[in-house]
Each structure stands twice: as structure tokens, then as C-alpha cells.
Design an enzyme around this catalytic site. Sequence first.
Site, PDB file in Angstrom:
ATOM      1  N   TYR A 274     -15.800  33.041  -4.937  1.00 25.13           N
ATOM      2  CA  TYR A 274     -16.289  31.946  -4.100  1.00 25.13           C
ATOM      3  C   TYR A 274     -16.604  30.688  -4.905  1.00 25.13           C
ATOM      4  O   TYR A 274     -16.531  29.586  -4.397  1.00 25.13           O
ATOM      5  CB  TYR A 274     -17.584  32.372  -3.390  1.00 25.13           C
ATOM      6  N   HIS A 283     -10.260  29.583  -5.402  1.00 26.10           N
ATOM      7  CA  HIS A 283      -9.177  29.745  -4.430  1.00 26.10           C
ATOM      8  C   HIS A 283      -8.215  28.565  -4.401  1.00 26.10           C
ATOM      9  O   HIS A 283      -7.184  28.629  -3.733  1.00 26.10           O
ATOM     10  CB  HIS A 283      -9.748  29.991  -3.034  1.00 26.10           C
ATOM     11  N   SER A 305      -7.900  36.786  -0.953  1.00 21.99           N
ATOM     12  CA  SER A 305      -9.031  35.867  -0.874  1.00 21.99           C
ATOM     13  C   SER A 305     -10.303  36.676  -0.660  1.00 21.99           C
ATOM     14  O   SER A 305     -10.278  37.774  -0.090  1.00 21.99           O
ATOM     15  CB  SER A 305      -8.854  34.883   0.280  1.00 21.99           C
ATOM     16  N   ASP A 306     -11.421  36.132  -1.122  1.00 20.75           N
ATOM     17  CA  ASP A 306     -12.687  36.702  -0.683  1.00 20.75           C
ATOM     18  C   ASP A 306     -12.872  36.302   0.777  1.00 20.75           C
ATOM     19  O   ASP A 306     -12.239  35.359   1.269  1.00 20.75           O
ATOM     20  CB  ASP A 306     -13.844  36.210  -1.558  1.00 20.75           C
ATOM     21  N   TYR A 307     -13.732  37.024   1.464  1.00 21.87           N
ATOM     22  CA  TYR A 307     -13.870  36.822   2.900  1.00 21.87           C
ATOM     23  C   TYR A 307     -14.259  35.377   3.229  1.00 21.87           C
ATOM     24  O   TYR A 307     -15.297  34.889   2.781  1.00 21.87           O
ATOM     25  CB  TYR A 307     -14.913  37.780   3.462  1.00 21.87           C
TER      26      TYR A 307
END
Length: 777
Positions: A274, A283, A305-307
Site C-alpha cells: 500500500y 502499485h 494488488s493488495d486489496y
Amino acid sequence: MKSGHKSAPLSAYKNPRLSAAMRVRDLLARMTLEEKAAQMMCVWQEKANKLLDGQGNFNLKKAKASFKHGHGIGQVGRPSDAGSDPATPAEGKTARGMAELTNFIQKFFLEHSRLGIPVMFHEECLHGHAAKDGTSFSQPIGLGATFNPGLVEELFAMTAYESRIRGTHQALTPVVDVARDPRWGRVEETYGEDPYLVGQLGCAAVRGFQGDARFKNKNRVIATMKHFVAHGEPESGMNCAPANISMRVLRETFLTPFKETIQKAGAISVMASYNEVDGVPSHASKWLLRDVLRKEWGFKGFVVSDYYAIWELNNRPDTHGHFVAKDKAEACRLAVEAGVNIELPEPDCYLHLAGLVRKKILKESQLDELISPMLLWKFKMGLFDDPYVDPDEADRVVGCDAHRQLALRAARETITLLKNENHIAPLNPAKIKTIAVIGPNSNRSLLGGYSGAPKHNVTVLDGIRAKVGDRVKVLHSEGCRITAEGGSWQRDEVDPSDPEQDRKQIADAVKVAKQADVIVLAIGGNEQTAREAWNLKHMGDRTSLDLIGRQDALVKAMLDTGKPVIVFLFNGRPLSINYVAANVPVVFECWYLGQECGHAVADVLFGDVNPGGKLPITIPRSAGHLPAYYNHKPSARRGYLFDEVSPLFHFGFGLSYTKFSLTKVRLKKKRIGLNESTQVLVDVSNIGKRAGSEVVQMYIRDCISSVTRPVKELKGFAKIFLKPKETRTVALDITPESLAFWDIDMKFRVEPGDFEIMIGTSSRDTDLQKLTLTVTP
């Protein structure tokens, strides 16, 4: 009777005799733009509306309506939580129920998408499959305390089996963040503060999850290294905050475990983080995800991806935004260009993929590049050819007795003895009539975050009662609360305990304690006081490391009874236990021990097991002493006005019920060339009366170097088990990799000169013996 018609030739991508790479090429050539975009998306909570009925069972009518175009979907997230309240996802599907559900969903996508592309199911597996009935063991910070890569590999092989047989293909684990700020609420998810230890245990976890990565027996899953990168030293200790870290520290501390697990253990997937580094969110970082990960390291897997993190490239109001994208479409472009293969957990920014290709903002070839490795692993895992699992096997395997025993072994090896004045521990039940088990953590579940709902969950009180049976009377009192609600990880609001109620409980605890011969006190933190802060209402980072609430008052009240007091600490981060450390005669650090917690505590308390854990992270005196990690630079830790600069307990420290001696420390070769290796050898003897384990630790310092180097760095360790009077020689390798660093020209190399080699039982100077190794040009 034979048909007169020849069957249609098998499409190449459906031919299991062809290589996975050939099948990918053939499939890609057949896919439409929309089908390619669909492979870069996932459904998680949306599966309730798109795939399931009100009870969490597969609903064909809903599925057909939701996926009527036949484009399919890349992944389905956490089928284990189907049918559960979002606040209690661990109460979802049983092992059998999840296996049946994943079979139904998989069958639907194979039969109702145009090309029959299977889905991949992902799950959380931080310390066991986070699902109903999954076997739950020590939190990763506790596994760090074991210093035992072999055990870690066994544990995650077990988790891989339990999750795969239910239908899982990808585990969003392990976390190989290096935790350098204990204020951060996610410390418990890491293996500690040292990049070498994190790398060793991270590699072990990957080998456990993936095995040889051939996926032939439906007992392994894809590992996901996270969070890439520098998530573990956020500004102000605040989750998702910027990582203000130099390039040299980034490479030597935070990138190192990822490089190790990818190049040495073959990790197949990586999750971007993040946070931002040097103003660029992970990202959207081409340098990180393309230049370093793929070009420099040769990574051939896929990045998830992270959530909701791609959304955060714009602005996610309930938590934060980076504002490097004006909207979700631009966030989509940035993530694709950086190299994020799939967006988790829901179709969101990547809904713009096809439109951006049509507008010529993205190229279809960019999508081809990103979906190819995901399709490759779907082929390699056999999902096109044999995608279903056996619900009977899932029912038989998950939570079985053999797995329970492995979880117990992990819990035993996690427990770390910090103090044992006058050898009060272990207790002899033959000499005790009554024990008082006191404290807010004495009779509650102690699993920590990202946990499921295991079949067995033994509290400290339960374990002690089971151990002593009718031989010893066991009394109990809660003593006080840590938080008012009790500790639910999922619950957003965290209310402090009521002071007046705490004082009443402490008074009651004193009455109970006065009846006992010894007091066992279970205190620390809970799942609300150290956890992932995932939005503005769900906090978990702290400004203080002190015990919360009236716990110190409870400890003082117990000491004032004059009875012997033994403290067991349960917590997700290091706590500044100044009063406890100064006044309590026996202190154990347990972190979170998993489902077998109470049994492990009782085994150690009564001496059936000799504690051998070592601290994977420094315990500081206060938040004002941060940073406190041991591998600091020579100019750091010079001293404070009116305070001690040293930590309460050092990295690598841990006592035993027996005593070990390290003698005859020697180098196999005292002088080596730049590209040569040697070994340091030491004779380790158990000179006590009990069998036990010791962790021999090797630290190295480059004495004179072109850039400043840490005062010491862990570069090798070995855990050995010795019987009384047994001696064994331990040999630790010193290779060029052990000595190299990023020099003044940012080149990773060994500089000639003298190196201090330190061998001992912790990072504390008094526990180390020193030698000099000379490296010649």
C-alpha cells in the site's frame, strides 16, 4: 458400436500433452479483449451477489445472470467465508462445504465461459488456513522466535495441504516485511526485525507452500510474498504511511527477503504494498515491479494488488489516497504499466481495461503480457485438466490430530523465557497445592489476527487444568480487562476498559490469589490493540508500547500478595514491560501460540518442555527509544539524558531451564580471498541437567568500509537440541554473500579488509565471542 464421425480435433490449449507455455500461446490467440480483461479481475464479497444464495451455497441462476457474456473471471477470493457475516468470516464453510462449493464454482466457469478457462481461488493462510476448522499455529512473529526453518516449512506444507484440498490455489502469504517499528500494528504478521532471519523463514514458508512447484498431488499452493516493499517501517509507525528509506537501506533490509524467496525458493507470486517509496506508490512503480522484480531478479511469476490498492492511487475516502491518478481509469493505466497482473479483491479500476485498449491508451499486448503468467500457472496446477477436489478428503484431513500435534510443537518452540529468578520455573506440581491463574488473557482465545476458527482452541486456564488434573487445585480470576469488548480483531470500534470495573476485578483477583501457592499471570495485548489498521475506523497502530489499561496495577497487586508470580505475555508487538521486567521473577514472551496455546503453556510451566525461543525483534524500553532494532549504525544509540539507551531485551535473546557453554570458537580459514568462503566452528555443550535447545547465532561486521555499516548483522544461525552433558560442533558458513554490501558506488560486492565475526546466543555484546577474518584482494 463406433460412430462414423471423427471427433473434432482437440484445441491445443486443451491438450494436456503439450507444454504449459504452448497451451498459453494457443489460448491467448483465441481470447477476445474482454476475456483477457476478465482474467485480470477477481470477485470476493461480490460473490455473495453473483455466485451464491443467501446461505452461501452456489446458485446457478445467479451465476448465469452475472456472467452471461461468458468472459469468465480470473480469481474468486476466499470461498471459505461464503455464507458468513463479513464481521465473522471464520464462521464460513466447513472443509467439506468449501470443497463442494469450489467444485461447483469451478464447474460453472469451465462449462459456462466461452473458452472454459478455470478460476483460481485465493485464501488467507498467515498462520494456518484462516477458515473454519483450519489448523491454527503460532503467529509469524512467534515462528520467528523458533529460529527453525525446518519447522516453518512443515507448518506451511500442512497449511498448503489443508487449504488445497478445500479448493484453494493461492495463499496470500507469507509476509516477508521486515518489522522495524513496533508501533505498527502488523508486526505480528512478520518474522521480525532482521532481514536475514526473515529471508530464511520466508524461504522455508515458500518451500512449504509450493514444494517443488509441480503441483502434482493437489497438496500444494502458490505462495504470495508480501508486501512489496518497505511496508514494515512506515512513517510514524502508521499502517500504509510512506516509507522514508534510503536506497541502500531499501536494498539491504527490505528488498533482501523478497529477493531471497524469489531466487532461492522460487516464489511464484508477489503482492505489491500500500505504501509509497520516494513518492511513488508501489502499485504504480515501474522501477519496483519491472526494473527490480522482473529485469534485475528474473521474476517470471505474477503480481497481485493488495486489496483496493489500485483504487488508492486515486483516492479511497475511507482510508487514504495517493493522488497520482485523477480517477480509477488512470489508476488502471498506472498499475498496468507498472506491471500489476491482477486487481484484488473486486472488479473495480480494472473494469476500465478494455476501454483503455480501445482508446489506444493501453495496448492489448500489455494485457497479453500480464495474463500469460497467470494462465501458465493455471495450466501448471492442472486446473484445465483436473480441477476438482475431494470433499471426503477435505473432511478427513483438515484439523486432524497429526496437524494438531504439529501446531503444538510450534507453540512449544515459540515460547521464550526472558527472566527466571531463583529458578522458580518450572513448577513441580508435587510441591504445589493451589495455583491461581489470573489475567485478561488467562481464559480467552489467543490466536491473533488473520485467524480462522480451528476445531480446537485451548486457553491458558484450560491447558493448566488439563495438565494438573485433580493433583492441584486451580483457581481463576480475570483480574482486569485490556479493552472493554474483549478483543475481536474484526470489530472496528475499540473501547477502553472501565477503570472502576477493573479496580473491582483486581480486588477480586487478590482474594483468589491469596489462596494459592503460586500465581500464573496472563497479560499483554489482544487482537484489537495490535492489528492491521485497514481504514479510518479500524485502527491498530499505537503511540505507546506500554501495557494497556490497569495491567501494571494488576501485576503490582499480585506481587503485593507475597506469592511467587509467573507472567506469560501474549501480544502482537513488543511491549515496554518495564515494571514487569524489573519486579516479576519469571517472565515468558509467547506472542500468539495458536490453537494449542494452553497445552504449550502448561508443558513449559511444569517443565515437560524446556523453552528455547529467541526474540525475533528487540523489546524496547519505550516508544521514545525507537528505532530500537539491533543492527544499527555506529553513530546511533549514543545515549539519552535521564534514560538508558539499551533495550529491555535484545534481539536473539532467550533463556532455558538448562545451561549451555560455547567453547573453542575458531575459523576454518582466517584469511580468504574476495570470492572465497570459510566456516566458523564452535563447540556447544549442554552443561545443565535438562535436555534443551540453543540457537547459535553468527553476526558479522565489516570493520572499515566505504560506507557505514551496522555494528552487527545476523548472517547465520543453527538451532540444536542437546541432552545433558552432550557436546556438538556447529559449523556456520561464511560466504561472499555473507560479507558483501552495497558499496559507495551502489555495487553489491565484498571489500577487502578485516571482518569481525561474532558467535553467541543473542545479539547482546556480553553473549558474543569475537574473531577476526581477513579478506585479501
